[in-house]
Write a protein that holds these residues in place. Structure first.
Motif, PDB file in Angstrom:
ATOM      1  N   SER A 115     -34.663  -2.254   8.566  1.00  0.00           N
ATOM      2  CA  SER A 115     -35.938  -2.375   8.574  1.00  0.00           C
ATOM      3  C   SER A 115     -36.289  -2.728   6.968  1.00  0.00           C
ATOM      4  O   SER A 115     -35.399  -2.836   6.173  1.00  0.00           O
ATOM      5  N   GLY A 116     -37.530  -3.075   6.724  1.00  0.00           N
ATOM      6  CA  GLY A 116     -37.805  -3.607   5.334  1.00  0.00           C
ATOM      7  C   GLY A 116     -37.646  -5.168   5.345  1.00  0.00           C
ATOM      8  O   GLY A 116     -37.482  -5.941   6.353  1.00  0.00           O
ATOM      9  N   THR A 117     -38.086  -5.861   4.333  1.00  0.00           N
ATOM     10  CA  THR A 117     -37.828  -7.367   4.171  1.00  0.00           C
ATOM     11  C   THR A 117     -37.240  -7.646   2.775  1.00  0.00           C
ATOM     12  O   THR A 117     -37.267  -7.027   1.830  1.00  0.00           O
ATOM     13  N   VAL A 118     -36.726  -8.838   3.133  1.00  0.00           N
ATOM     14  CA  VAL A 118     -35.981  -9.565   1.797  1.00  0.00           C
ATOM     15  C   VAL A 118     -36.705 -10.912   1.774  1.00  0.00           C
ATOM     16  O   VAL A 118     -36.633 -11.771   2.892  1.00  0.00           O
ATOM     17  N   THR A 119     -37.307 -11.335   0.762  1.00  0.00           N
ATOM     18  CA  THR A 119     -37.800 -12.586   0.544  1.00  0.00           C
ATOM     19  C   THR A 119     -37.232 -13.403  -0.548  1.00  0.00           C
ATOM     20  O   THR A 119     -37.248 -12.932  -1.594  1.00  0.00           O
ATOM     21  N   VAL A 120     -36.928 -14.597  -0.295  1.00  0.00           N
ATOM     22  CA  VAL A 120     -36.090 -15.441  -1.398  1.00  0.00           C
ATOM     23  C   VAL A 120     -36.938 -16.629  -1.386  1.00  0.00           C
ATOM     24  O   VAL A 120     -37.180 -17.423  -0.533  1.00  0.00           O
ATOM     25  N   GLY A 121     -37.539 -16.892  -2.454  1.00  0.00           N
ATOM     26  CA  GLY A 121     -38.324 -18.258  -2.968  1.00  0.00           C
ATOM     27  C   GLY A 121     -39.512 -18.171  -2.235  1.00  0.00           C
ATOM     28  O   GLY A 121     -39.835 -19.240  -1.425  1.00  0.00           O
ATOM     29  N   GLY A 122     -40.007 -16.892  -1.884  1.00  0.00           N
ATOM     30  CA  GLY A 122     -41.523 -16.762  -1.063  1.00  0.00           C
ATOM     31  C   GLY A 122     -41.196 -16.926   0.289  1.00  0.00           C
ATOM     32  O   GLY A 122     -42.223 -16.898   1.293  1.00  0.00           O
ATOM     33  N   LYS A 123     -39.894 -16.971   0.918  1.00  0.00           N
ATOM     34  CA  LYS A 123     -39.611 -16.926   2.317  1.00  0.00           C
ATOM     35  C   LYS A 123     -38.858 -15.743   2.815  1.00  0.00           C
ATOM     36  O   LYS A 123     -37.995 -15.195   2.394  1.00  0.00           O
ATOM     37  N   ASP A 124     -39.578 -15.142   3.832  1.00  0.00           N
ATOM     38  CA  ASP A 124     -39.215 -13.834   4.582  1.00  0.00           C
ATOM     39  C   ASP A 124     -37.819 -14.308   5.491  1.00  0.00           C
ATOM     40  O   ASP A 124     -38.030 -15.093   6.281  1.00  0.00           O
TER      41      ASP A 124
END
Length: 348
Positions: free
Chosen positions: A74-83
């Motif tokens: 669960s939860g989110t990882v956003t890299v460079g504004g991308k989920d």
């Protein structure tokens, strides 16, 4: 080296990586292991960010979640504004091109020489052989191994192998470099040279570097920020200098005060830890304080550390048993802009 791959269009004012409430669990034999528990972090572009904790703290799981080699429960990882959870497999592969990784045991191809190891990710990405070789030669210069192009990994030292691994990781112009215990297999002098190389790469090319380690000395040597993991949870995070000067949690204190001798003496009454900056180290503060209050103090420990290129001195003092005198001394030190904290009860 130009950062030619622009898949990550980063807003320099926002984080390049945002981790929000990331949890990772594994199930086996009717039991559940919580490797990560609601971890949240922001890592800004250009940071050298340390993630530290003891074995089993969840460091390697977290770093694998950063490029979705492990999918968070669960939860989110956003890299460079991308989920990353919302990307297709093709989009995820493209994004991973900008997130390179180096490892503790180098992971070189033993049957290929140095230059062919570096060319390998370039040819996979579709670059022509001649262009790939030219790029690999440039990278060998960056890591200081231009004379080792034809040598095989078995003929290299540990430090040289890690330099080849760094060159290979940089081949596709990544924006982010993940280092998973990258210096753990190296001796102290070689570790310093690899950290100096990483710091130079960060300064010259603006690559965001994330260092996974269990060694506070590595964090202090190179990192601007640090997150401390304990049993899968985030114990503390912030600037390295702030956490070194005044750790807030028991986990942070154990890592900052990582000498067994220091831990043992902290059970004495009226022990304080003070941190000197370069500006405060010229005045004989302790001597003047003793003269001021006409009462001796016991210096239990003294050391100087390099915190990201800046010298920081620390002492642990045992103050007089008289409460009023001890408190006056603490105020005296604080008035002289020293970081002061009581150290009783740091350990169980």
């Amino acid at each position: 080296m130009e950062n030619g791959n622009r898949e990550l269009e980063i807003n320099s004012s926002g984080p390049i990586i945002r981790i929000q409430d990331v949890t990772k669990t594994y199930s086996a034999d009717k039991s559940t292991l919580h490797a990560l528990k609601n971890v949240s972090l922001d890592i800004n572009k250009g940071d050298i960010y340390g993630i530290i904790g003891m074995s089993g703290a969840g460091k390697s799981t977290l770093v694998r979640c950063l490029n979705f080699l492990e999918t968070p429960t669960s939860g989110t990882v956003t890299v460079g504004g991308k989920d990353l959870s919302k990307l297709s497999e093709k989009e995820l592969r493209k994004t991973r091109m900008n997130i390179a990784m180096i490892f503790q045991h180098f992971n070189l191809l033993m049957q290929r020489n140095v230059i062919d190891n570096i060319c390998f990710p370039l040819t996979i990405a579709g670059m022509g052989k001649k262009e790939a070789r030219k790029r690999a030669e440039e990278l060998l210069q960056i890591v200081g191994l231009e004379d080792k192009a034809k040598v095989y990994p078995s003929q290299l030292s540990g430090g040289q192998k890690q330099r080849v691994a760094i060159a290979r990781a940089l081949a596709n112009n990544p924006e982010i470099l993940l280092c998973d215990e990258a210096t753990s297999a190296l001796d102290p002098q070689t570790t310093k040279s690899i950290l100096a190389l990483l710091k130079d790469i960060n300064a010259k090319y603006g690559i965001t570097i994330i260092i996974i380690t269990h060694e506070m000395s590595v964090v202090q040597e190179i990192c601007s920020h640090v997150a401390i993991l304990d049993n899968g949870s985030l114990a503390e995070s912030g600037r390295v200098i702030d956490i070194f000067s005044s750790p807030k949690t028991k986990e942070a204190r154990k890592l900052v005060l990582d000498d067994g001798e220091k831990i043992a003496i902290m059970k004495s009454r009226h022990c304080i830890r003070i941190v000197f900056t370069e500006n405060s180290s010229f005045e004989p503060v302790i001597g003047n304080m003793i003269l001021e209050y006409k009462s001796p103090v016991n210096i239990l420990y003294a050391d100087t550390r390099n915190i990201n290129g800046t010298a920081r001195g620390e002492m642990i003092l045992q103050l007089p048993e008289k409460e009023e005198t001890a408190q006056k001394m603490i105020e005296y030190l604080k008035e002289r802009k020293l970081a002061v904290e009581e150290v009783e009860g740091y350990v169980d």
